[in-house]
Scaffold this motif. Sequence first.
Motif, short mmCIF file in Angstrom:
data_model
loop_
_atom_site.label_atom_id
_atom_site.label_comp_id
_atom_site.label_asym_id
_atom_site.label_seq_id
_atom_site.Cartn_x
_atom_site.Cartn_y
_atom_site.Cartn_z
N ILE B 90 0.90 -1.24 -0.15
CA ILE B 90 0.10 -0.03 0.04
C ILE B 90 0.89 1.31 0.02
O ILE B 90 0.37 2.22 -0.43
N GLU B 91 2.03 1.26 0.34
CA GLU B 91 3.12 2.19 0.27
C GLU B 91 4.21 1.79 0.02
O GLU B 91 4.88 0.59 0.07
N LEU B 92 4.94 2.67 -1.20
CA LEU B 92 6.30 2.53 -1.56
C LEU B 92 7.22 3.68 -1.58
O LEU B 92 6.77 4.86 -1.84
N GLU B 93 8.34 3.46 -1.05
CA GLU B 93 9.32 4.56 -0.53
C GLU B 93 10.62 4.23 -1.28
O GLU B 93 11.10 3.12 -0.68
N PHE B 94 11.10 5.10 -1.90
CA PHE B 94 12.58 4.63 -2.57
C PHE B 94 13.52 5.55 -1.97
O PHE B 94 13.55 6.91 -1.83
N VAL B 95 14.55 4.83 -1.11
CA VAL B 95 15.62 5.64 -0.33
C VAL B 95 16.76 5.25 -1.05
O VAL B 95 17.33 4.19 -1.25
N THR B 96 17.33 6.53 -1.72
CA THR B 96 18.61 6.30 -2.35
C THR B 96 19.80 6.15 -1.66
O THR B 96 19.68 6.39 -0.27
N LYS B 97 20.91 5.65 -1.81
CA LYS B 97 21.91 5.23 -1.15
C LYS B 97 22.55 6.90 -0.24
O LYS B 97 22.94 6.68 0.64
N ASP B 98 22.32 7.86 -1.30
CA ASP B 98 22.82 9.02 -0.45
C ASP B 98 21.97 9.41 0.64
O ASP B 98 22.43 9.92 1.56
N VAL B 99 20.76 9.32 0.53
CA VAL B 99 19.69 9.69 1.40
C VAL B 99 19.86 8.96 2.78
O VAL B 99 19.97 9.45 3.75
N ALA B 100 20.29 7.49 2.25
CA ALA B 100 20.49 6.63 3.46
C ALA B 100 21.81 6.98 4.38
O ALA B 100 21.83 6.90 5.68
N LEU B 101 22.64 7.46 3.48
CA LEU B 101 24.01 7.66 4.15
C LEU B 101 23.77 8.78 5.00
O LEU B 101 24.28 9.01 6.19
#
Lengths: 217, 302
Positions: B90-101
């Motif tokens: 029901i929900e999908l969020e993309f976390v790029t590696k830069d954001v993760a860092l």
Amino acid sequence: MITFKNVSKRYPNGYIALNNINLSINVGEMVFLTGHSGAGKSTLLKSIAAIERPTSGIITISGQNIAQLKSSAIPFLRRKIGIVFQDHKLLFDRSIFDNILLPLQISNFDTQTAASRVRAALDKVGLLKKEKAMPITLSGGERQRLCIARAIVHRPAILIADEPTGNLDIAYARDIMAMFTSFNQVGVTVIISTHDASLLENTQHRILSLAQGSLLA
Amino acid sequence: MIRVWLAQHWFVFMATFKRLLATPITSLLSVIIMGVALSVPVSIYVLVENLQAIANERNSPQMSIFLRNDAKQADVDRIRQDLEQNPQIIELEFVTKDVALQQLLEKSELPDIAMNLPRNPLPDAFVITLNENALENLKQLQEDLKGKPEIKYVQFDSAWIERFSALLELGHSIILMITMISSIAIIAVMFNTIRLQIATKHDEIEISKLIGATDSFIRRPFLYFGALQGLAAGAIAWLIVLLLIHLINEQLIVFLRFYEMEFLLGSLSTENGLSLLFFSTWLGWLGARLSVSNHLWRIEPQ
Ligand SMILES: Nc1ncnc2c1ncn2[C@@H]1O[C@H](COP(=O)(O)OP(=O)(O)O)[C@@H](O)[C@H]1O
Ligand SMILES: [Mg+2]
């Protein structure tokens, strides 16, 4: 027509009850089967309705071989035959009416036709007033007539009666014989066994005599 | 023709019903035994359903999907498309590696070390939120995702959910086992009931055969009897479950009042209840059927 060709019956204990029987009974005929107790009368009658199967030989009814009948076809053979059993085979937990109803229920008659046929059969044997009674309350002669009513209620083409006058006094026995004669007069093939030779003294019908499993000439 | 056929069946049905009423104690006893046997798996089922509902209410299950470090933009798009098409998500969020860092640096107590890494060691990731129904086949979804070459690792965001999902699976297999045991018990009770009936109906069966009754004519009343008793057993099982949930709810109200909370267990849904009745009717019929085919051929007229 009913025919026996070289029919023998050996019971599992080895006893030979029928020994190479050959006979034929025409449509609409009335025949008597006599012989002492143990001669094989019941075995012969039962084999016509495939209640006992012969060990060898051929039995035909209207050309159909009874000895070779599949067990799923046997019920339909038995519905063409009315049987008065030597040991009555009545149901003592239901009324006279319900006892006679049973063959019609088995043949899927609708309730109204069945009820009127039951009453017609009761009327023929003179038990109409007792339809609600239980078999246990009947005298020996009345019980025998109940058996006859059950055997004819589905209007079979063949009527088999195994010692129907067994333990009855002579007047009663004559009564019952007259009943069978009247069924025969409307075209039913009738086969009656008896060990009582005095009943057959002045009959015009054919008599088959059995002794130790063999037919006497 | 049909009318006659229906009338015949109706007649047998009514005769069977009368027979049930003729021996009320015996009939009632075997129906109660079967009902109780059946109520055990159904009760457990209802309780597990409730647990699941509670769990779903508290947490929507979340999962992180880490992509391989060498995943290209095309791979990312393909995975996103797949996930968007999955109705359980029901929900999908993309976390790029830069954001993760970035996030790691904010939380970390050792920013210096992280700062001095030669390159970003973190992968791109999707964080997905699943709907309630997904809880049951969480494991399956995890396996599916792991199978994709672009995906390196799939992780539940809370170990609790993973354990709960495993627990549910265990619950379901326990229900299945107990259902099988109860079913065997019901078939056995029915088998015996019909065996006794056939013994008392010996004369009737013999005479019916002698005057031309087919096997199916003789079987019919026993099968109806089995089906009717099965149906009654199912109804009793349903009643037991309703009663059980009612009693638990009464206790819950008293108990939760101290915490100023209000919560009630749900009972067996009508749909499931009807399935239960259908199943128990079938079981009764089956037990009768087995018994009849086992005992009837022994009665050969003489
Ligand atoms: N089921 C059976 N098993 C073994 N022997 C039997 C069986 N039925 C009948 N018999 C024997 O077969 C012989 C003929 O019997 P049955 O046909 O009843 O004679 P009837 O009716 O003329 O008195 C008798 O000796 C009887 O003991
Ligand atoms: Mg005899």
